[in-house]
Design a protein around this motif. Structure first.
Motif, mmCIF file in Angstrom:
data_model
loop_
_atom_site.group_PDB
_atom_site.id
_atom_site.type_symbol
_atom_site.label_atom_id
_atom_site.label_comp_id
_atom_site.label_asym_id
_atom_site.label_seq_id
_atom_site.Cartn_x
_atom_site.Cartn_y
_atom_site.Cartn_z
ATOM 1 N N LYS A 1 43.803 34.140 36.741
ATOM 2 C CA LYS A 1 43.012 35.493 37.291
ATOM 3 C C LYS A 1 41.876 36.007 36.436
ATOM 4 C CE LYS A 1 47.418 37.223 38.982
ATOM 5 N NZ LYS A 1 48.160 36.062 39.360
ATOM 6 N N LEU A 2 40.957 36.744 37.082
ATOM 7 C CA LEU A 2 39.783 37.330 36.216
ATOM 8 C C LEU A 2 39.702 38.927 36.588
ATOM 9 C CD1 LEU A 2 37.224 34.510 37.079
ATOM 10 C CD2 LEU A 2 38.661 34.686 34.965
ATOM 11 N N PHE A 3 39.449 39.635 35.540
ATOM 12 C CA PHE A 3 39.361 41.032 35.744
ATOM 13 C C PHE A 3 37.909 41.491 35.245
ATOM 14 C CE2 PHE A 3 43.932 40.204 35.338
ATOM 15 C CZ PHE A 3 44.427 40.579 36.743
ATOM 16 N N ALA A 4 37.438 42.528 35.617
ATOM 17 C CA ALA A 4 36.354 43.498 35.003
ATOM 18 C C ALA A 4 35.258 42.730 34.835
ATOM 19 C CB ALA A 4 36.988 44.050 33.594
ATOM 20 N N VAL A 5 34.652 42.573 33.633
ATOM 21 C CA VAL A 5 33.469 41.655 33.303
ATOM 22 C C VAL A 5 33.499 40.405 33.536
ATOM 23 C CG1 VAL A 5 33.300 41.219 31.094
ATOM 24 C CG2 VAL A 5 31.203 41.891 32.007
ATOM 25 N N ARG B 1 35.395 38.999 36.231
ATOM 26 C CA ARG B 1 35.430 38.688 37.642
ATOM 27 C C ARG B 1 33.969 38.972 38.100
ATOM 28 N NH1 ARG B 1 35.521 42.604 40.990
ATOM 29 N NH2 ARG B 1 36.292 44.208 39.683
ATOM 30 N N GLN B 2 33.227 39.822 37.336
ATOM 31 C CA GLN B 2 31.774 40.234 37.828
ATOM 32 C C GLN B 2 30.930 39.061 37.423
ATOM 33 O OE1 GLN B 2 29.834 43.560 35.467
ATOM 34 N NE2 GLN B 2 29.180 44.036 37.421
ATOM 35 N N LEU B 3 31.187 38.314 36.005
ATOM 36 C CA LEU B 3 30.387 37.564 35.675
ATOM 37 C C LEU B 3 30.507 35.977 36.572
ATOM 38 C CD1 LEU B 3 30.542 37.599 32.038
ATOM 39 C CD2 LEU B 3 28.616 37.955 33.089
ATOM 40 N N LEU C 1 32.277 35.121 26.874
ATOM 41 C CA LEU C 1 33.839 36.008 26.893
ATOM 42 C C LEU C 1 34.919 35.184 26.653
ATOM 43 C CD1 LEU C 1 34.880 38.511 28.207
ATOM 44 C CD2 LEU C 1 34.989 37.546 30.364
ATOM 45 N N ALA D 1 46.100 34.594 33.067
ATOM 46 C CA ALA D 1 45.148 35.509 33.208
ATOM 47 C C ALA D 1 44.195 35.671 32.166
ATOM 48 C CB ALA D 1 45.760 36.924 33.492
ATOM 49 N N ILE E 1 42.097 38.133 29.821
ATOM 50 C CA ILE E 1 42.236 39.351 29.689
ATOM 51 C C ILE E 1 40.962 39.910 28.784
ATOM 52 C CG2 ILE E 1 43.693 41.686 28.872
ATOM 53 C CD1 ILE E 1 45.226 40.188 31.104
ATOM 54 N N PRO E 2 39.963 40.472 29.300
ATOM 55 C CA PRO E 2 38.679 40.739 28.198
ATOM 56 C C PRO E 2 39.417 42.164 27.593
ATOM 57 C CG PRO E 2 38.066 40.632 30.599
ATOM 58 C CD PRO E 2 39.607 40.711 30.739
ATOM 59 N N PRO E 3 38.579 42.614 26.380
ATOM 60 C CA PRO E 3 39.071 43.619 25.752
ATOM 61 C C PRO E 3 39.390 44.859 26.729
ATOM 62 C CG PRO E 3 37.457 42.635 24.583
ATOM 63 C CD PRO E 3 37.472 42.041 25.888
ATOM 64 N N VAL E 4 40.490 45.578 26.559
ATOM 65 C CA VAL E 4 40.888 46.580 27.795
ATOM 66 C C VAL E 4 40.213 47.973 27.216
ATOM 67 C CG1 VAL E 4 43.019 45.330 27.775
ATOM 68 C CG2 VAL E 4 43.083 47.152 26.151
#
Lengths: 148, 81
Positions: free
Chosen positions: B6-10, B12-14, B47, B73, B75-78
């Motif tokens: 799963k990808l989140f935040a940046v 997912r954007q990248l 990343l 998942a 998890i980039p820095p929250v």
């Protein structure tokens, strides 16, 4: 009690959750959407999370706070989705027999939440650019607001 | 083995998507996933070096062996709060 919500945080309900005759102190912290960050104007914020993991981590924070301090009750509510300026993104409420405990536990809860719970904020700047906030991460220049 | 991340935040954007599928050798670790993610999706390479990873809903370090059919998942820095 921990909760992720798409809608406005009902602070009266948060306070009701922690109120108790056993408590002599209730502390409520609200994190709110700020207009200026380092001189740059924000128009709005978007928050996203990994729901299953965020809920679990929030519940772990509550359990750890209960282990560390003799608190009566604790409520953590984090909003996700789109927020306008001034709206609350997070509420942390703690009740305890005495105020020192309530302040200490509340401070620890919000500080630790910001370090470990998988929730992310995107700044939508007033100039039309937007950027996901990732502390400590070097990123390319701001992405365009309309590229996702 | 095939794994989904799963990808989140940046992230997912990248990547332009909210989940990626990768092939890893059986018994691969999170450290190997970190490397493989950058190989398969170069836009995520930088990343992937700095993100945390989760197996299921728990943070995992680089030495953690990835179980079959694990739910992973990135998890980039929250930045909640």
């Amino acid at each position: 009690m921990v909760e992720l919500t798409q809608t406005t945080i009902d602070t009266a309900e948060v306070l009701r959750c922690v109120s108790s005759p056993a408590a002599g102190a209730v502390v409520l912290f609200l994190g709110t959407a700020r207009e200026f960050t380092a001189g740059r104007r924000t128009a709005s914020l978007d928050y996203e999370c990994y729901p299953a993991m965020a809920e679990k981590k929030l519940a772990e924070l509550e359990a750890e706070a209960r282990r560390r301090w003799p608190i009566v009750a604790c409520a953590i509510v984090h909003r996700v989705g789109h927020l306008d300026l001034g709206e609350a993104s997070v509420a942390v409420a703690v009740s305890a027999p005495h105020r020192h405990t309530a302040f200490e536990a509340g401070r620890w809860l919000i500080d630790t939440l910001k370090e470990v719970v998988p929730i992310w904020k995107k700044e939508n700047w007033a100039d039309g650019a937007s950027k996901w906030v990732h502390p400590g991460l070097t990123q390319p220049n701001d992405e365009c607001a309309n590229d996702e | 083995m095939k794994v989904r991340v799963k990808l989140f935040a940046v992230a997912r954007q990248l990547a332009g998507r909210d989940e990626l599928e990768l092939s890893l050798p059986a018994g691969a670790t999170i450290g190997e996933l970190r490397h493989a993610l950058g190989e398969q999706s170069p836009e995520l390479a930088s990343l992937a070096q700095h993100a945390m990873f989760a197996v299921g809903t728990e943070y995992a370090d680089d030495r953690t062996t990835i179980p079959e059919n694990a739910d992973l998942a990135c998890i980039p820095p929250v930045s909640g709060g």
